[in-house]
Every structure is written in C-alpha cells, then in structure tokens.
Enzyme design. Structure first.
Site, short mmCIF file in Angstrom:
data_model
loop_
_atom_site.label_atom_id
_atom_site.label_comp_id
_atom_site.label_asym_id
_atom_site.label_seq_id
_atom_site.Cartn_x
_atom_site.Cartn_y
_atom_site.Cartn_z
N LYS A 21 0.83 -1.20 0.00
CA LYS A 21 0.00 0.00 0.00
C LYS A 21 0.87 1.26 0.00
CE LYS A 21 -3.15 2.95 0.44
NZ LYS A 21 -4.45 3.24 -0.06
N CYS A 44 -3.20 11.16 1.58
CA CYS A 44 -2.36 9.96 1.55
C CYS A 44 -0.95 10.15 1.02
CB CYS A 44 -3.05 8.88 0.74
SG CYS A 44 -4.50 8.26 1.57
N PHE A 45 -0.80 10.78 -0.14
CA PHE A 45 0.49 10.71 -0.82
C PHE A 45 1.65 11.20 0.06
CE2 PHE A 45 -0.94 10.74 -5.58
CZ PHE A 45 -1.45 9.47 -5.40
C1 UDX Z 1 -7.91 7.33 7.11
C2 UDX Z 1 -6.40 7.41 6.91
O1 UDX Z 1 -6.07 8.73 6.61
C3 UDX Z 1 -5.91 6.51 5.82
O2 UDX Z 1 -4.53 6.43 5.84
C4 UDX Z 1 -6.42 5.18 6.03
O3 UDX Z 1 -6.09 4.39 4.91
C5 UDX Z 1 -7.89 5.13 6.31
O4 UDX Z 1 -8.27 6.04 7.33
P1 UDX Z 1 -9.88 8.62 6.01
O5 UDX Z 1 -11.03 7.70 6.09
O6 UDX Z 1 -9.76 9.48 4.81
O7 UDX Z 1 -8.52 7.82 5.96
O8 UDX Z 1 -9.76 9.45 7.37
P2 UDX Z 1 -10.85 10.35 8.07
O9 UDX Z 1 -11.81 10.86 7.05
O10 UDX Z 1 -10.11 11.29 8.94
O11 UDX Z 1 -11.67 9.32 8.96
C6 UDX Z 1 -11.23 8.72 10.13
C7 UDX Z 1 -12.42 8.66 11.09
O12 UDX Z 1 -12.03 7.89 12.24
C8 UDX Z 1 -12.90 10.00 11.60
O13 UDX Z 1 -14.27 10.14 11.34
C9 UDX Z 1 -12.62 9.96 13.12
O14 UDX Z 1 -13.58 10.63 13.88
C10 UDX Z 1 -12.63 8.48 13.37
N1 UDX Z 1 -11.87 8.07 14.57
C11 UDX Z 1 -10.60 8.46 14.74
C12 UDX Z 1 -12.48 7.26 15.49
O15 UDX Z 1 -13.65 6.90 15.38
N2 UDX Z 1 -11.75 6.83 16.57
C13 UDX Z 1 -10.46 7.21 16.78
O16 UDX Z 1 -9.84 6.82 17.77
C14 UDX Z 1 -9.87 8.07 15.82
C1 UDX Z 2 -4.66 8.09 -3.75
C2 UDX Z 2 -4.48 6.79 -4.52
O1 UDX Z 2 -4.75 7.01 -5.90
C3 UDX Z 2 -5.39 5.71 -3.97
O2 UDX Z 2 -5.15 4.48 -4.61
C4 UDX Z 2 -5.16 5.58 -2.47
O3 UDX Z 2 -6.05 4.66 -1.92
C5 UDX Z 2 -5.30 6.91 -1.77
O4 UDX Z 2 -4.44 7.88 -2.37
P1 UDX Z 2 -6.46 10.07 -3.77
O5 UDX Z 2 -5.44 10.81 -2.97
O6 UDX Z 2 -7.85 10.01 -3.27
O7 UDX Z 2 -5.99 8.54 -3.97
O8 UDX Z 2 -6.52 10.68 -5.25
P2 UDX Z 2 -5.59 10.59 -6.54
O9 UDX Z 2 -6.47 10.50 -7.71
O10 UDX Z 2 -4.55 9.57 -6.42
O11 UDX Z 2 -4.90 12.03 -6.60
C6 UDX Z 2 -3.95 12.47 -5.64
C7 UDX Z 2 -3.44 13.84 -6.01
O12 UDX Z 2 -2.62 13.78 -7.17
C8 UDX Z 2 -4.54 14.85 -6.34
O13 UDX Z 2 -4.22 16.11 -5.81
C9 UDX Z 2 -4.53 14.89 -7.85
O14 UDX Z 2 -5.03 16.09 -8.37
C10 UDX Z 2 -3.05 14.72 -8.13
N1 UDX Z 2 -2.78 14.18 -9.48
C11 UDX Z 2 -3.18 12.94 -9.81
C12 UDX Z 2 -2.09 14.95 -10.40
O15 UDX Z 2 -1.71 16.08 -10.12
N2 UDX Z 2 -1.83 14.42 -11.63
C13 UDX Z 2 -2.23 13.18 -11.99
O16 UDX Z 2 -1.95 12.77 -13.13
C14 UDX Z 2 -2.93 12.42 -11.05
#
Ligand code: UDX
Ligand code: UDX
Length: 475
Positions: A224, A280-281
C-alpha cells in the site's frame, strides 16, 4: 453477483463492525453492505456529528454515487452508530479505518505515522470482545504495525482468538464508488488462511476471485505504501518535466501524451498540476522515508523524500509565477481562487495545493476570493487558519487581520472573478470549463490573467477573448 451467505469461522453469518466513518471507512462499508445484503455492517465513529451526518440526507463525504448506495443499504444491513462497544461485541469481523496522520511531536515528528488511534482501536476491540474475531487493518499503516495490533489483542484475553489481516484500500476520492465496485485488485495479507478466506468471501460477492491477491502481512502493508509512493512519484516526475517545459518551450501535455503511448509507461497519472494533495500521498511517502531511515537505508529514504520536495517546489513555483507575471507585485490585488479541494469531485481539502498557494499569496498581501463548489466557508477558513498559525496552533493578531481583511468566499466562479486581476484555477472541477469567459473577462481588471494550475481550460479560446493565460508546463 453471487448471493451466498458468508459464514464466519464459527459457522455464524459474518457481522462487520468498522471503526472510523471517514472518507475510507464510510464509502467502503457502504459498498460492502450494498453488495452483501446477508452481512450486517455497523460503522462506528467517536465523532457523533459525523455519525449524525451519515444518518442524514447530507453525508459528511461528497462522492458521486455514494448517496444512492447509502440510501439503499441504510436501515437494511448498514448502520452508523456511536455505540462502539455494542457494535464490536456483535461483530465477528472488525475493520480499523481510523486516521493515521503524520506525527507532529516527539520521535519521528514530521515523518512517522501517528498510530495512537489505531492502538486505541485495538485496545477497544480487545476490551469489548468475548468471542473470536478477525481484525482487519484498513487504514494505511507502516510495515509491521499488524505485529503491535496482534500483541495488544492477544494480551487482553487468553480465551478469545484474534486473527489480524491487512486489507489496504486503494480507492481514490472522487471515483470511490467506481473504484470500490470495480477494483483493480483486492489485497489481503495475513498468516491465517481461514481468516483470509473469510474476508475474501465478503469481496467475492462482487469481485472475481482472480482479482483477490493473498500475501503475507508485511507484503500487504508495504504494497500500500509503495503503490502510493509510485503514484505520487509519477506526478512529481511529470511536474519536474513541466518546469523544464516552461523553460524550453516544450508543452508538458504533448510530452505526457507522447511518452504515455509507450505501453511500459502507460498514459494514466501523467497530468501535470500545481502539485498533488490529499490525505495519503505525502503522509505515506514520509512514512516510507521514516521506515527506510529506521532500517538504516538513508539513500533509499532520500530518494523517496525527493518526491515530496518536488511537490513542494511545484506549489511554490506556481505562486512565484503568479507574482512575477503580475509585474512582481500582487499586493492589494484581488485574485480569484477557483477550487479549494485537492482534486475534483470531492469536498476533501486535506493537503490541497490550494491551501499552500493561498497562504503564499496572502504573504504577498493579495486579496483572495475563493470559490469551490463543494467546500464550505468554514472548512476554507479552518484550513487557512491551521496553515498560517503554524505548529503552535495560535494565530497572532496580525495573522488574524491578514485573514479577515484579505480572504472572502464567493458563491460562484463568476462572483469570485468579478473585479479580479487574476484567476488562479486550483481544482479541475468540470464546471469551470463551462463558465461564460466573455462576460467574466469584461468584469475583470485588465490585463486579466488566468493561471491554470490544472491545464483545464482552452488556452486559445481564452487568448482570443483577451486573457493573459499561463498554464503548467507550457511556454
Ligand atoms: C484514514 C487514513 O487517513 C488513511 O490512511 C487510512 O487508509 C484510512 O483512514 P480517512 O477515512 O480518509 O482515511 O480518514 P478520516 O476521514 O479522517 O476518517 C477517520 C475517522 O475515524 C474520523 O471520522 C474519526 O472521527 C474516526 N476516529 C478516529 C475514530 O472513530 N476513533 C479514533 O480513535 C480516531
Ligand atoms: C490516492 C491513490 O490514488 C489511492 O489508490 C489511495 O487509496 C489513496 O491515495 P487520492 O489521494 O484520493 O488517492 O486521489 P488521486 O487521484 O490519487 O490524486 C492524488 C493527487 O494527485 C490529487 O491532488 C490529484 O489532483 C493529483 N494528481 C493525480 C495529479 O496532479 N496528476 C495526476 O496525473 C494524477
């Protein structure tokens, strides 16, 4: 779709609890519940407002197609609740999908992942389990986190058996529903084949078995991080070339199209931009960098760190270009910021390039009017305040004035551009392409600049109207 009932190792139907109702947990569980009517899915979160929003018409996550899926499954076999202990007790499969932000303090600050929430989840699961469970890491985690999760779980009880699996999510925001419906692959890492197959059975409701990859735990966790690092590296690579294009007169979109025809390189993910964002990135690369350093591989760490440095350079280069082109000063000039989300079709602003560009323009004393079709005024203010306040989290009086006096939020792209010296396009929302540029041009100060951070707009059409247009990687 097969309609087989998925059974747990004890022969009972699978019952899922997901801890974390965010951008990953919410949509992923909604899809599982939608595709598996025989599986009860409970999504829990510590944040009651988030749960209330998941139970309302206004979901906390904007994602095309998500609402339909939630609506069909909610109340049937999909529930959103804050009753964490009850949801864990009833489940035989628990997903951990809480956030793992970059640490801001102590050892590994600025690089390592903060695993506090993951550890708390493991402890909560342990405390509330009196039957065997499969525990699935959905959150992106550093390699060998599963080891810690296992230890926490196994030290809680000698009678309850926990199997820990790694099942990273590869969905991209904005296309989450399609990605979940037709994933390139499902990756499951673990050392118990029974547990792996139990989870595979969930996905097999709609994903062909040949797309389900089984690996050991560490390969899954590392895959990942590596996938995100490779994707980010492609964006930084094309962005690096965009700087060279601007200097030499080449056109980065033409270069990308030309190299993308090579089947070994492929055409996807070669769009030059103002810089990648998203939760993420950057986080995952910094995490990889930290791991490499930890394991005594400084050269490997530096190699990957350069991807993030290039991204920072790209954001900074964009602001610098704006200032230079606008006669070396943007002080008191109104600049329309089109788009604030980190990409189109999401309301997520985490690490969005727009936040950094806005901060740098504010430091130059520009007056910003921001419009994004999905991001709220509160979120925009929160993001800017957070970045400008810096590590101590407190705005000085001067910083508060800077924000209050120089940032407004508009209700449309046209309103944002009205009376502006420039438009800076930060997010590639489709609707920006369809604006009435003739009337926008008339409403702007002259010369009217457009800085297209996504190479979205038709340069020739804008130039014909009279705009002074600057794109990424174009002469
Ligand atoms: C997160 C991570 O950023 C990513 O790396 C991972 O792959 C999946 O989880 P995301 O779902 O985008 O991604 O995060 P976020 O939208 O912040 O959601 C996390 C949720 O967990 C929040 O709603 C937060 O309130 C909740 N949380 C956090 C709990 O319920 N318990 C905790 O102890 C901490
Ligand atoms: C990324 C991964 O694609 C996904 O597999 C992982 O689970 C979470 O992280 P996400 O961050 O949601 O997903 O979006 P992504 O489409 O990957 O874009 C990431 C960033 O790169 C954005 O800001 C996007 O605008 C930028 N991007 C992407 C570029 O600038 N150029 C491109 O060609 C593609």
């Amino acid at each position: 779709m097969t309609t087989n009932t998925t059974e747990s190792t004890t022969g009972e139907p699978t019952k899922i609890c997901c801890l974390g109702a965010g951008y990953v947990g919410g949509p992923t569980m909604a899809m599982i519940a939608h595709q598996c009517p025989d599986i009860d899915v409970h999504v829990v979160d510590l944040n009651p407002e988030r749960i209330a929003a998941w139970n309302s018409e206004e979901l906390p996550v904007y994602e095309p197609g998500l609402y339909d899926i939630v609506k069909q499954a909610r109340g049937r076999n999909l529930r959103f609740t804050t009753d964490v202990p009850a949801a864990i007790r009833e489940a035989n499969m628990c997903f951990i999908s809480v956030n793992t932000p970059t640490k801001t303090f102590g050892i590994g600050a600025g690089r390592a992942a903060n695993l506090e929430f993951v550890e708390k989840c493991a402890r909560t699961i342990a405390e509330n389990s009196d039957t065997d469970k499969v525990v699935v890491e959905k959150s992106t985690l550093p390699v060998r986190t599963a080891e810690s999760v296992k230890r926490i779980l196994s030290s809680a009880s000698s009678t309850v058996k926990f199997d820990v699996l790694s099942n990273p999510e590869f969905l991209a925001e904005g296309t989450a529903i399609d990605d979940l419906l037709k994933p390139d692959r499902i990756l499951i890492g673990g050392d118990s084949s029974a547990a792996i197959e139990k989870l595979a059975d969930v996905y097999k409701h709609w994903v062909p078995d040949e797309k389900i990859i089984r690996t050991n735990l560490w390969s899954s966790e590392l895959s990942k991080l590596t996938a995100n690092a490779f994707l980010a590296q492609r964006v930084s690579s094309i962005n690096a070339i965009s700087a060279l294009c601007e200097a030499t007169g080449a056109d980065v979109d033409e270069v990308a199209a030309a190299i993308g025809t090579d089947s070994r390189i492929g055409p996807k993910f070669l769009k030059a931009s103002v810089g990648f964002g998203g939760s993420c990135f950057q986080k995952d690369i910094l995490n990889l960098v930290y791991l490499c350093e930890h394991f005594g591989l400084p050269e490997v760490a530096q190699y990957w760190e350069q991807v993030v440095k290039m991204n920072d350079y790209q954001k900074y280069r964009f602001t610098t270009r704006i200032v230079k082109k606008m006669f070396n000063t943007v002080s008191s000039k109104k600049i329309a910021i089109w788009g604030f989300a980190f990409k189109k079709d999401t309301n997520d602003t985490r690490e969005s390039a727009a936040i950094y560009v806005c901060r740098d323009l504010l430091e130059e004393r520009a007056k910003l009017t921001i419009f994004d079709p999905q991001v709220s005024l509160e979120q925009i203010r929160k993001d800017l305040e957070y970045l400008i306040a810096g590590p101590n989290g407190e705005l000085t009086d001067a910083e508060r004035h800077l924000l209050n006096d120089n940032v407004t939020v508009a209700k449309s792209a046209e309103e944002a551009a009205y009376g502006a010296h420039a438009i800076a396009l930060m997010t590639e929302w489709d609707e920006f392409k369809d604006c009435d540029f003739q009337s926008i041009y008339k409403s702007m100060m002259k010369p009217a600049f457009v800085f297209d951070g996504r190479n979205l707009l038709d340069n020739q059409m804008l130039a014909d109207i009279g705009f002074d247009i600057e794109s990424i990687g174009k002469p």
